[in-house]
Design a protein around this motif. Structure first.
Motif, PDB file in Angstrom:
ATOM      1  N   ILE A 114     -28.943   1.842 -42.464  1.00  0.00           N
ATOM      2  CA  ILE A 114     -28.756   3.467 -41.979  1.00  0.00           C
ATOM      3  C   ILE A 114     -27.983   2.998 -40.621  1.00  0.00           C
ATOM      4  CG2 ILE A 114     -29.440   5.528 -41.900  1.00  0.00           C
ATOM      5  CD1 ILE A 114     -30.837   4.588 -44.032  1.00  0.00           C
ATOM      6  N   GLY A 115     -28.963   2.455 -39.502  1.00  0.00           N
ATOM      7  CA  GLY A 115     -28.552   1.707 -38.499  1.00  0.00           C
ATOM      8  C   GLY A 115     -27.041   1.148 -37.691  1.00  0.00           C
TER       9      GLY A 115
ATOM     10  N   LYS B 135     -34.907   5.806 -35.823  1.00  0.00           N
ATOM     11  CA  LYS B 135     -35.608   4.645 -34.489  1.00  0.00           C
ATOM     12  C   LYS B 135     -37.108   4.964 -35.578  1.00  0.00           C
ATOM     13  CE  LYS B 135     -36.590   1.896 -30.650  1.00  0.00           C
ATOM     14  NZ  LYS B 135     -36.242   1.379 -29.561  1.00  0.00           N
ATOM     15  N   ALA B 136     -37.185   6.689 -34.729  1.00  0.00           N
ATOM     16  CA  ALA B 136     -38.140   6.688 -35.034  1.00  0.00           C
ATOM     17  C   ALA B 136     -39.204   7.037 -36.429  1.00  0.00           C
ATOM     18  CB  ALA B 136     -38.759   8.572 -34.374  1.00  0.00           C
ATOM     19  N   GLU B 137     -38.240   7.647 -37.352  1.00  0.00           N
ATOM     20  CA  GLU B 137     -37.863   7.578 -38.514  1.00  0.00           C
ATOM     21  C   GLU B 137     -38.820   5.998 -39.416  1.00  0.00           C
ATOM     22  OE1 GLU B 137     -35.851   9.338 -41.740  1.00  0.00           O
ATOM     23  OE2 GLU B 137     -36.442  11.776 -40.286  1.00  0.00           O
ATOM     24  N   LYS B 138     -38.195   5.237 -38.663  1.00  0.00           N
ATOM     25  CA  LYS B 138     -38.278   3.222 -39.056  1.00  0.00           C
ATOM     26  C   LYS B 138     -37.443   3.690 -40.618  1.00  0.00           C
ATOM     27  CE  LYS B 138     -42.511   2.559 -37.047  1.00  0.00           C
ATOM     28  NZ  LYS B 138     -42.793   3.089 -36.392  1.00  0.00           N
TER      29      LYS B 138
END
Length: 159
Positions: free
Chosen positions: A29-30, A21-24
């Protein structure tokens, strides 16, 4: 041991998803991480009843999962536990033996699912994530049983 291992794995998946999430990162992948978490959670739910609030026995609203069924069987047939006096002075009754056999079969089934998760599903996830430049899930194993040694033939094992 299986419950503990799944919990450590799920914590790593949770951290991995936060990093994504932090790396967008790309949504696929999520989604793969969510799917792996759901599979781990499904195995865990067969072992340990999900609760609505941590630390509150009254929060268990569904049927007891395998772990608590085994705990209560041991309390009834063994030395007791909580408000159960136990039956340590006599051998287990026939119904207790039948329940033990039933729970043992269920445990063997869940162990099979657990091993498929750690032998097949997680390595496949790790391979897919490695291709995208991510690290692997570290699978935590149970400690060895007392008396077993990692280096039985090693002369330095006694140090």
């Amino acid at each position: 041991g299986m419950i503990n291992q799944i919990e450590w794995t799920r914590k790593q998946i949770e951290d991995f998803k936060a990093m994504l999430k932090a790396e967008k990162a790309e949504p696929a992948i999520g989604s793969a991480a969510d799917e792996l978490d759901a599979k781990a959670k499904a195995v865990e739910a067969k072992l340990l009843s999900p609760s609505l609030a941590e630390g509150d026995m009254k929060s268990f609203r569904g049927p007891l999962a395998l772990y608590l069924k085994l705990v209560w069987l041991e309390a009834e047939a063994g030395t007791g536990g909580g408000d159960v006096s136990g039956n340590a002075d006599f051998p287990p009754t026939q119904p207790e033996l039948e329940v033990y056999d039933l729970l043992s079969k269920r445990l063997a089934e869940v162990q099979g699912e657990f091993h498929r998760l750690y032998d097949d599903t997680i390595p496949a996830f790790d391979d897919a994530m490695a291709k995208k430049g991510f690290g692997r899930i570290i699978t935590v194993k149970e400690p060895e049983k007392p008396g077993e040694s990692l280096a039985e033939d090693d002369d330095d094992a006694s140090r």
